[in-house]
Motif scaffolding. Structure first.
Motif, short mmCIF file in Angstrom:
data_model
loop_
_atom_site.label_atom_id
_atom_site.label_comp_id
_atom_site.label_asym_id
_atom_site.label_seq_id
_atom_site.Cartn_x
_atom_site.Cartn_y
_atom_site.Cartn_z
N UNK A 17 0.83 -1.20 0.00
CA UNK A 17 0.00 0.00 0.00
C UNK A 17 0.86 1.25 0.00
N UNK A 18 1.89 1.25 0.86
CA UNK A 18 2.81 2.39 0.91
C UNK A 18 3.56 2.53 -0.42
N UNK A 19 3.95 1.39 -1.01
CA UNK A 19 4.64 1.43 -2.30
C UNK A 19 3.76 2.08 -3.36
N UNK A 20 2.45 1.78 -3.32
CA UNK A 20 1.54 2.39 -4.28
C UNK A 20 1.47 3.90 -4.06
N UNK A 21 1.48 4.34 -2.82
CA UNK A 21 1.45 5.78 -2.53
C UNK A 21 2.73 6.44 -3.04
N UNK A 22 3.85 5.75 -2.89
CA UNK A 22 5.13 6.30 -3.36
C UNK A 22 5.15 6.38 -4.89
N UNK A 23 4.50 5.42 -5.55
CA UNK A 23 4.49 5.40 -7.01
C UNK A 23 3.64 6.52 -7.61
N UNK A 24 2.74 7.09 -6.82
CA UNK A 24 1.89 8.16 -7.36
C UNK A 24 2.73 9.35 -7.84
N UNK A 25 3.62 9.93 -7.01
CA UNK A 25 4.44 11.03 -7.53
C UNK A 25 5.37 10.60 -8.66
N UNK A 26 5.85 9.35 -8.62
CA UNK A 26 6.69 8.85 -9.72
C UNK A 26 5.89 8.86 -11.02
N UNK A 27 4.66 8.40 -10.92
CA UNK A 27 3.77 8.39 -12.08
C UNK A 27 3.54 9.82 -12.60
N UNK A 28 3.28 10.75 -11.69
CA UNK A 28 3.03 12.14 -12.08
C UNK A 28 4.24 12.72 -12.81
N UNK A 29 5.43 12.46 -12.29
CA UNK A 29 6.66 12.95 -12.92
C UNK A 29 6.80 12.40 -14.34
N UNK A 30 6.51 11.11 -14.51
CA UNK A 30 6.61 10.50 -15.84
C UNK A 30 5.64 11.13 -16.83
N UNK A 31 4.41 11.39 -16.38
CA UNK A 31 3.41 12.00 -17.27
C UNK A 31 3.82 13.42 -17.64
N UNK A 32 4.25 14.19 -16.63
CA UNK A 32 4.65 15.58 -16.89
C UNK A 32 5.86 15.61 -17.82
N UNK A 33 6.80 14.70 -17.61
CA UNK A 33 7.99 14.65 -18.48
C UNK A 33 7.62 14.28 -19.90
N UNK A 34 6.60 13.44 -20.04
CA UNK A 34 6.20 13.00 -21.39
C UNK A 34 5.36 14.06 -22.10
N UNK A 35 4.64 14.87 -21.31
CA UNK A 35 3.67 15.83 -21.87
C UNK A 35 2.70 15.13 -22.82
N UNK A 36 2.55 13.82 -22.64
CA UNK A 36 1.70 12.97 -23.45
C UNK A 36 2.07 13.02 -24.94
#
Length: 212
Positions: A17-36
Motif C-alpha cells: 500500500x505504501x509502495x503504491x502511494x510512493x508510485x503516485x508522484x513517480x507516475x506524475x513525474x513520468x506523465x509531466x515529463x512526457x507531456x503525453x
C-alpha cells in the motif's frame, strides 16, 4: 480463550500500500515529463500506473488470505487508490486527452462513495459490489490505454473503453447511494446503531474489495 494475536503494522499488505502511494508522484513525474507526446516517458507512465494498480489487488489478496488487515490499511489503501486514479484522470484532462467533465464526474462519484461509507458506518457497512469491481477494472484499462503510446487505429478504442467505464461508474455510484439510504433507514427503523467491534475501528473499509 486465547486473545487474537495483534496484526503487525509492518506487513506485506501495508508495504505494498505504501509502495503504491510512493508510485503516485513517480507516475506524475513520468506523465509531466512526457507531456503525453514523448513515447518513452509516456510508456514509463503507463507501466508505472499498471504496476501501481496491480499492487491494489495483490495487497488486498495478501491482507485477506493471511489476516493482515490493519486500521492503517483500511485508511491508507483507499486513499492510495483514489490518489493514483485521480492524478491520472486530472493529468489526462490537463493534456487535453480526456474531457474535464469526464474527470469531474468520475472523481465526484469516487469521493462521494467514500463519503457515503462514512455516513452510514454507524449503521452498517456497504460491501463492494461486483459492479464496483468491474468499474475499477474498466477505469484501469481505460486510463492505461490512454497512457500507452499506440497507433491511431488502436488509440481510437480508448474513448469507447472510457465511455464504458463512465457508464458503469455512474450506475454503480447510484446503486451505492440507494444501498446507503436503505441501510440507514433500516437501522433507524429499529432504533439501532451498529457500532464497529473493538478490533475494527470505525473507519472506511480497506479497499481489499478492490474498491467501490
Amino acid at each position: 480463550m486465547t486473545p487474537a494475536k495483534p496484526v503487525p503494522l509492518l506487513n506485506a499488505a501495508n508495504v505494498l500500500t505504501v509502495a503504491r502511494m510512493v508510485l503516485v508522484p513517480v507516475f506524475v513525474v513520468c506523465v509531466v515529463a512526457s507531456r503525453m507526446t514523448h513515447d518513452g516517458w509516456q510508456l514509463a507512465a503507463g507501466l508505472t500506473f499498471v504496476v501501481a494498480s496491480a499492487t491494489d489487488y495483490v495487497d488486498g489478496w495478501i491482507a485477506r488470505t493471511h489476516n493482515l488487515v490493519t486500521s492503517f490499511g483500511k485508511v491508507a489503501d483507499p486513499i492510495a487508490d483514489k490518489a493514483l486514479t485521480g492524478a491520472a484522470l486530472v493529468l489526462l484532462s490537463f493534456y487535453d486527452k480526456l474531457p474535464w467533465w469526464v474527470t469531474a464526474l468520475i472523481l465526484i462519484r469516487e469521493w462521494g462513495v467514500t463519503a457515503l461509507r462514512f455516513w452510514v458506518i454507524r449503521h452498517g457497512v456497504i460491501p463492494a459490489s461486483r459492479g464496483g469491481k468491474v468499474k475499477t477494472a474498466l477505469q484501469i484499462l481505460a486510463i492505461g490505454w490512454y497512457l500507452t503510446p499506440l497507433p491511431p487505429s488502436l488509440a481510437a478504442v480508448g474513448p469507447w473503453i472510457m465511455a464504458a467505464a463512465l457508464v458503469v461508474t455512474v450506475v454503480t455510484g447510484l446503486d451505492y447511494v440507494a444501498r446507503a439510504i436503505r441501510i440507514r433507514r433500516a437501522s433507524l427503523a429499529v432504533g439501532g446503531v451498529y457500532p464497529a467491534p473493538p478490533e475494527a475501528p470505525a473507519v472506511a473499509p480497506q479497499a481489499d474489495e478492490p474498491v467501490a
